[in-house]
Design an enzyme around this catalytic site. Sequence first.
Site, mmCIF file in Angstrom:
data_model
loop_
_atom_site.group_PDB
_atom_site.id
_atom_site.type_symbol
_atom_site.label_atom_id
_atom_site.label_comp_id
_atom_site.label_asym_id
_atom_site.label_seq_id
_atom_site.Cartn_x
_atom_site.Cartn_y
_atom_site.Cartn_z
ATOM 1 N N PRO A 246 0.827 -1.202 0.000
ATOM 2 C CA PRO A 246 0.000 0.000 0.000
ATOM 3 C C PRO A 246 0.866 1.259 0.000
ATOM 4 O O PRO A 246 1.898 1.299 0.663
ATOM 5 C CB PRO A 246 -0.773 -0.096 1.317
ATOM 6 N N GLY A 249 2.132 3.708 -4.831
ATOM 7 C CA GLY A 249 1.806 4.515 -6.008
ATOM 8 C C GLY A 249 1.077 3.772 -7.106
ATOM 9 O O GLY A 249 1.161 4.162 -8.264
ATOM 10 N N THR A 251 -2.277 3.448 -7.521
ATOM 11 C CA THR A 251 -3.350 4.307 -8.020
ATOM 12 C C THR A 251 -2.780 5.432 -8.866
ATOM 13 O O THR A 251 -3.294 5.764 -9.936
ATOM 14 C CB THR A 251 -4.130 4.913 -6.841
ATOM 15 N N GLU A 467 21.644 -11.200 3.174
ATOM 16 C CA GLU A 467 21.403 -11.333 1.729
ATOM 17 C C GLU A 467 22.703 -11.578 0.969
ATOM 18 O O GLU A 467 22.746 -12.400 0.060
ATOM 19 C CB GLU A 467 20.697 -10.086 1.178
HETATM 20 P P1 ADP Z 1 -1.437 2.739 -3.664
HETATM 21 O O1 ADP Z 1 -2.540 2.843 -4.649
HETATM 22 O O2 ADP Z 1 -0.288 1.910 -4.138
HETATM 23 O O3 ADP Z 1 -1.847 2.365 -2.287
HETATM 24 P P2 ADP Z 1 -1.306 5.553 -4.121
HETATM 25 O O4 ADP Z 1 -1.131 5.561 -5.575
HETATM 26 O O5 ADP Z 1 -2.664 5.836 -3.600
HETATM 27 O O6 ADP Z 1 -0.794 4.193 -3.511
HETATM 28 O O7 ADP Z 1 -0.262 6.556 -3.491
HETATM 29 C C1 ADP Z 1 -0.602 7.442 -2.495
HETATM 30 C C2 ADP Z 1 0.177 8.729 -2.632
HETATM 31 O O8 ADP Z 1 1.557 8.513 -2.409
HETATM 32 C C3 ADP Z 1 0.100 9.322 -4.002
HETATM 33 O O9 ADP Z 1 -1.002 10.147 -4.133
HETATM 34 C C4 ADP Z 1 1.382 10.113 -4.095
HETATM 35 O O10 ADP Z 1 1.236 11.396 -3.518
HETATM 36 C C5 ADP Z 1 2.337 9.330 -3.240
HETATM 37 N N1 ADP Z 1 3.211 8.494 -4.060
HETATM 38 C C6 ADP Z 1 3.269 7.140 -4.019
HETATM 39 N N2 ADP Z 1 4.185 6.666 -4.869
HETATM 40 C C7 ADP Z 1 4.718 7.746 -5.499
HETATM 41 C C8 ADP Z 1 5.708 7.903 -6.517
HETATM 42 N N3 ADP Z 1 6.349 6.870 -7.054
HETATM 43 N N4 ADP Z 1 5.999 9.158 -6.914
HETATM 44 C C9 ADP Z 1 5.357 10.205 -6.388
HETATM 45 N N5 ADP Z 1 4.408 10.121 -5.439
HETATM 46 C C10 ADP Z 1 4.085 8.905 -4.980
HETATM 47 ZN ZN ZN Z 2 17.424 -15.353 3.493
#
Ligand code: ADP
Ligand code: ZN
Length: 660
Positions: A246, A249, A251, A467
Amino acid sequence: MSQNNNQPPRNNRNRNTFGVVSIIIWALVITVLMNMLFSSFRSSDVQEIPYSQFRQMVQDDEVYAVELSSNKYLITTVADKEAAEKAAEEVTQSQLQNGLGPLLSMVTPTAKARYVTAPVNDDGIVELMAEHHVEFSTELVEESSMLMGLLLNYLLPMLLSIGLLMLLLRFMTNRMGGGMGGIGGVGKANAKVYVEKKTGVTFADVAGQDEAKESLEEIIDFLHNPGKYTEIGAKLPKGALLVGSPGTGKTLLAKAVAGEANVPFFSISGSDFVEMFVGVGASRVRDLFKEAAKMAPCIIFIDEIDTIGKSRDASRFGGNDEREQTLNQLLAELDGFDPTKGVIVLAATNRPEVLDKALLRPGRFDRRITVDRPNLAGRLATLQVHTRNIRLAEDVDLGQIAQATAGCVGADLANLVNEAALRAVRHGRRAVNQQDLLSSFELVIAGSEKKGTVLTEREKQLVAYHEVGHALVAAKQKDAEPVTKITIVPHTQGALGYTMQTPEEEKFLMTKEDLLTEIRTLLGGRCAEELVFNTQTSGAANDIERATDLARKLVTMFGMSDTFGAMGLATVQSQYLEQGYGLTCAQDTAALVDKEIRSIIETCHSEAKDILSRDRADLDAVANYLLQKETITGKEMMAILNGEDPALTDGFGAAPITPA
Ligand code: ADP
Ligand code: ZN
C-alpha cells in the site's frame, strides 16, 4: 489525492422514474392514513345520536343551536351553552384583575357542538326549531374553501411526506454504501465509481518505478493508436495487475496511464462491490463496464481486487455466494468486451497470492506489474517530485532524508513533506528547512513503526549481510544460478530483503548436486549472520523451511540419500494444493528419515559457512556496497569480487564481466 471532475455515472432513467412513482404512492398512503387518524380524533368528542333523539331534545327545549349541513346536524345543548357562558365570565374577571383584557379575548371559551346526527327527510323540523327558539344556521359553502380544504387535508401533507421520504431514502442510501437505491430498486449502480475525464497526472508525477512505467508504456501507446495494433491483428491484454505494498503509487500509476493516454479514468474499489445482498456486486460490475464502454477508450481501475478476486476453491466453510457471483460477473465482462474498443482494466492488489487463478489466465489479468518500495534513488526522486511546489530553505538536503527513510513508500514520503510544510507554517517561517523535514520524518516513522517496514541501522546491517551471504555462497559455487539482484528494500510482508537468482536456461531436471547447491545457498544467509554478528535472526525462517523441504524431498521422493537409496518414502497427495505430499513409510523409518535430513542440512550448513569464512573480505565489501546502495545487481557484485569498480558497470549489463 484530489479527484477533479468527480461525477457519479448517470443512472438508469427507468429506475429513476420508478423511484419517483413509488415515492408518490407511499406519500399518498401516508396522507390517507393520517387523514383517517385525524378525523377519528376530531369526531371523538362529538357523540352521534339518533335523529329521533334529536327531535325529542328540541321538543324538550334542551337544544340551544343547530348547524345544518347536507350530511350532518351539529347540535349544541342549552346546558353546554350556559357552562360556556359561565367560563367566559370567569376568564373576563381574571383578565380584568390582571389587566390583560384585550390581548386574551380570543381565548374566551365558546360553546361547542356536543352531538351530531344524520339528517332525515323531515320538513317539519325547521318549524319545530323555530317554535322552540333554537338558533339554526347552515354553512356558506364556498368553492374556494372546498379547494382550500382539499389542499390542506391532502396536498400539503402529501408534499411533506414526499420530502420526508426522499430525505430518509437519501440517508439510507448514504449509510448503506448505496445498497438501497429506492424502495424496490435494491442495489442498482450506486457504487462509488469515480470518473475523471482528465486525471491531469502524468508519468512525470510518478517518481522512480521505471520498470512499471516501461511495462505500461505499451498500454498507453495502444490507447493512443489502437489502429496500429488491430491492423496487424495483435490483441492487447485486457487487463494488467499492479502488485505492491500500500502507498507505493499503484493508483497514481494507473491515473498517470490515463493521463498520458488522455482518456477518462474510472475508479472503484473492490470492497465497494461486496454487499449484503447476493447479486448486488454482480450488477455493479455489469453497470460499471456498461458505463465504461460508452466512454471508450478509457481506463477502469479496480483497487483492492483481492476483496472480490479471492481464490474460490480455498474451500472454506459455507463459501461466499455474493463474492463468487461478483467474481464470475467480472470474469464474464473481461471475456466479453471487445478488446479493440480500448477499454483497459488495471487492478491493484497487495496480496496477489490469494487471487483466483481464473483472474490471471491469458486474456484477463495476465500481465503482472510489480510496484516496488522505492530504493534510495527512488526515494530521492519521490521527495523531489513532492517538493516541487514547496519553498525550500537553502539548508535542505533531500539526499539525507532519502537515506534515512529506507523502507518508506511514496505515500509516506508525500506525507512527510506535507507535515514538514505544515510545521514550517506553524513556526511562522516562509520556507521549509531541514529541521522541519527531520522532525516530520520522526512523526511519519513513529506512525509507521508498527508496520515494521522501517529498519534500524543494525537491522539493515543484519539484513545486508544475510542477503550477501546468500549471494556469495551462490556465486562461489560452480553450478549455482547466477545472482541478478540483491536488495535490502523491504518487499512483501515479512521479507526484509531478497536475493534474486535467475537460471541461465530453463531447467527441467535437478541433479543431486543442484539440490545440494541450492540448500547451501539457502543456508548462506543464516551462515553470514553467525559468522559476522555471532547471532541468529528470525529472518532466516523462510530459508530454513525451504532448505528443509528440499532435503526432505531429496530423501523421500527423489531417492538420493545414502541410507535409503532409491526407495520411495512419500507420495504426492494433491497436485493442486501446494504440492502437498505424505509419508508412506513406517514410523521408525520416518524417524530415520528425519535423521538423514538433519545430516544433509548440517553438512550443507558447514560447507556454506566455509565458503563465507574463506572469502570474508568479499563478504564485507559487497555488504558495505549494498548498505550504501540498497539495491545492487549481480553484475555489480561480480565487479567487486573481481576487484573492479562496481560503479562502472551499468545496471542492465552492456559491459560483460569476465568471471574470475
Ligand atoms: P497505492 O494505490 O499503491 O496504495 P497511491 O497511488 O494511492 O498508492 O499513493 C498514495 C500517494 O503517495 C500518491 O497520491 C502520491 O502522492 C504518493 N506516491 C506514491 N508513490 C509515489 C511515486 N512513485 N511518486 C510520487 N508520489 C508517490
Ligand atoms: Zn534469506
